[in-house]
Design a protein around this motif. Sequence first.
Motif, PDB file in Angstrom:
ATOM      1  N   VAL A   1       0.849  -1.291   0.072  1.00  0.00           N
ATOM      2  CA  VAL A   1      -0.077   0.147  -0.169  1.00  0.00           C
ATOM      3  C   VAL A   1       0.909   1.160  -0.037  1.00  0.00           C
ATOM      4  O   VAL A   1       0.584   2.178  -0.636  1.00  0.00           O
ATOM      5  CB  VAL A   1      -0.994   0.058   1.257  1.00  0.00           C
ATOM      6  N   ARG A   2       2.020   1.103   0.528  1.00  0.00           N
ATOM      7  CA  ARG A   2       2.996   2.248   0.543  1.00  0.00           C
ATOM      8  C   ARG A   2       3.557   2.649  -0.660  1.00  0.00           C
ATOM      9  O   ARG A   2       3.543   3.855  -1.156  1.00  0.00           O
ATOM     10  CB  ARG A   2       3.992   2.223   1.658  1.00  0.00           C
ATOM     11  N   GLN A   3       3.891   1.607  -1.185  1.00  0.00           N
ATOM     12  CA  GLN A   3       4.402   1.733  -2.831  1.00  0.00           C
ATOM     13  C   GLN A   3       3.395   1.932  -3.835  1.00  0.00           C
ATOM     14  O   GLN A   3       3.774   2.250  -5.053  1.00  0.00           O
ATOM     15  CB  GLN A   3       5.300   0.548  -3.066  1.00  0.00           C
ATOM     16  N   GLY A   4       2.262   1.636  -3.434  1.00  0.00           N
ATOM     17  CA  GLY A   4       0.995   1.732  -4.490  1.00  0.00           C
ATOM     18  C   GLY A   4       0.828   0.513  -5.283  1.00  0.00           C
ATOM     19  O   GLY A   4       1.839  -0.203  -5.722  1.00  0.00           O
ATOM     20  N   LEU A   5      -0.455   0.138  -5.626  1.00  0.00           N
ATOM     21  CA  LEU A   5      -0.763  -0.872  -6.166  1.00  0.00           C
ATOM     22  C   LEU A   5      -0.765  -0.821  -7.817  1.00  0.00           C
ATOM     23  O   LEU A   5      -0.384  -1.808  -8.497  1.00  0.00           O
ATOM     24  CB  LEU A   5      -2.474  -1.169  -6.133  1.00  0.00           C
ATOM     25  N   ALA A   6      -0.170   0.439  -8.096  1.00  0.00           N
ATOM     26  CA  ALA A   6      -0.060   0.615  -9.808  1.00  0.00           C
ATOM     27  C   ALA A   6       0.999  -0.189 -10.124  1.00  0.00           C
ATOM     28  O   ALA A   6       1.167  -0.620 -11.519  1.00  0.00           O
ATOM     29  CB  ALA A   6       0.147   2.161  -9.983  1.00  0.00           C
TER      30      ALA A   6
END
Lengths: 430, 459
Positions: free
Chosen positions: A152-157
């Motif tokens: 979640v911190r790094q992003g799901l993209a």
Amino acid sequence: MGARWTEARVLALAPDAGSARAARSLARPGRWSDLGSNDSLVWGKCQGSARDPYQVTVDLNEPAFRCTCPSRKHPCKHGLALLLMWAAGDGSVADLDTAADFAAAWADERAARPTRRAGEPDPEARAKRLAERESLMTAGLDEFERWLFDLVRQGLAGVRGQPYTFWETAAARLVDAQVPGLAERVRSMGSAVHVRADWAQHLLTHLGRWYLAVRAWRGRAGLSPASMGDLRTVLGWPRRSDEVLAGERLRDRWWVLGLRQDEDERLLSQRTWLHGEHTGETVVLLDFAAAGGSLRVPHVLGSVLDGELALYPGSAPRRVLLAGDPTTTVGDGLPVTDTVLAALDLATTWQAGNPWLDRLPMSLGAVTVIPGDDTVLVDRDGTTVTLEREFDPWPLLALSGGHPVDLFGEWIGQRLHPCSVAVDGELISL
Amino acid sequence: MNWEGLLGTAMVGTGRRDLPADVLDGVATVSAEGPEATVLAAAAVLGAYRRAGWTPPAWGGEVVEPAARDERPVCSPAAAQVLELLVSRDIRVEGGNELLIGHWLATCARAGQRPPARLVVLLLRLATATRGLRDEVAAIAGPRGEWLARRNPSWAWAAPVAATDAKERFATGTWAQRQAVLTALRRTDPAGARALVESTWEQEPAATRAGMVDVLGVNLSDEDEPFLESTLDDRAVTVRAAAAALLDRLPRSRRAARMAQRVRDLEPPEELDASARRDGITDQREHGHGRRASWLIQLLGAAPLGPVPDDLSTADSWVVVGWTMAALRQRDERWLVALARARPTPEVVAALPTAEAIAVVDRESTVDARFAGLLAACPGPWPAEFSTRIVVRLRGARTEGALTLAFAALARNLHHTALPAVESWIEDTPPDKRARRRTLRGLAHALTIRQTIEQEFPL
């Protein structure tokens, strides 16, 4: 026995909403006599429709219920009402040193039952093993939480750019931590993020549900037995069948609504959906075999099994085991059906009880099959459900010929996977 | 609530974007430490919320008229199972399952029954791939099959076409679709189909015109004669040939009358005049005959047949060839019987009624390749006595070939009571005769299935 239970914990034991309602209205001291409780038992007599009052006893340790009323439900409304009064803690159920005769007699009888077979390891070793497993699971779920946080911190993209081993490794760690159920869910996400058009929504929803499992595990001391059962299913901590067979039972005439077999590279699984004629409960029998092995011979679709089932702890729709040999007769179509909206309401009720449910039984009445790019079923109110994309609609169309039919299926991710259809009183597998 | 806002933060990452404050507004509050935990907890809550609150989208479609009632009783479960096993190829029969499926369909039709609805799809799919079974499948599938076929373009061949509907589809389709529409309409409304052909005739290219004439071969009658006569003047030779081929089958046509004039004396003509050429007579040589004899054969083949002569054996060979052609085209039974007696050929035997064909085969004294050819052409089903006799005769033959040549016909037509004769033959066949044993086992298998089919359909 520790603190008194909350009302919610009591009502979570109710087999259905009707029992919970009935129990509430019965939880008034006026109808009761000989009320009392000690460390492990709660008891009382309740004046019902029979001449003699029903004798009600609850063993808080399991919990286990005993009532002399003729109700088929278990626990019955009397047992639940008794617990509600006790949980309220307003003094109507007194703390007593000695139990009423009928309660003590039942408790003795239970204690005399051989609960442990000879040769079984001593309880101390078992408790130690259990503690080891729990701490292993806790450590594994803590690590899994950190993995979720990183994601979640790094992003799901970025996850679609991850190799398949990204999911495999996380899953393998969960397997090592004896959480194979969650591992399976993580592993299958590895392909879902590539296959699904709505992958981002799908992933985020599931991350939420996985995180919920982590949090629930941490707060498991406060969970009702049903929720604990649901959590164990998600995590993949199985129950031994003898444990289940020794627990809660439900006798009824069980209609075989639908059969479904799934196969992946590891496992063959078979689900048999049953519906109780008197209890109104929908339950599921699960059978597993290693890939390449063979499953238990399925029950005949459309037959009715008269007998007792053992229920796994959990929320409705519950998993069950067959307890003993039922007698089998032939049924006539689907025993009950709903409109699409009523079926969705029921599904929502079930999901409210178990947030991890993702396969829900649906019995739809008088639906018309409309072929198209997405095949849909339309009920009499004009409400539709969409069928699963892979489903071949033509056999169903041939069977229905454009006439409304009753149909049973599994509701998964807002699409229906039909299992069986009733034609001229006969249930036919799809 | 703000699911999109939550999704936005989750996609970019909490490391780069804060969670909007309104994400859980009006839904719930969560207790979580740190932005990651908050995103995950909010996803758990909103995910459940969205799932629970989901309602099906509105549907604006129309429910179609259901299929008409099928009055025929459904066949027995055992009969249905045999069909399912054959179609799904869970059992395989030497010489092809289609043979036995065809037998199943014919037997079911004779008994006035129908297959269960669930098997109709299997049959439609099978006959879409195997064209030879289409007529039988379309008939046996009944109203349910028609209803399904109207919903699935790949099964259009099984859907009867309403005249009004046909016009629209005929005007707009590809040639394959137009051909299917025309063929279907021709079955139910031959005149309507012909009118459709005439309505666009002038604008069609030659290849299409020829194809349209071919389709008129379905349900051909004297009513088609005026149109066909007019197409003999078509500018394309393919169209003229197609029309001539159909007129060959209509002995009451004007063209047939002209042919009758030309063959009055049964002599090969010296020359072909322009009118004969207009009627489609060409310089193509008939096999084994000269130029003039070939003309006579073509003329006779298109002329009406007179009374059968007392002795066909004295007639010239080319005359017999011409008469045979005409008898086959006109399906003239008296002539076919007489020709089969004089000079039996597989073509003629195939056109005979079963009893007559059997008599021809029985008259043959030697079991050889010629015999096998006649037997293979002999229409079935064969009666019990003849069937056993045939097995015994084949078994007594000196050559291997006859059994192999006639295999498909045996599997299709032998009466199932010939099974013991086949089994005893297998028992007495030495193990080293592998090919023969395999053929015979295939035959026994087919007969066993046929026996089941016959038992399941009371006649």
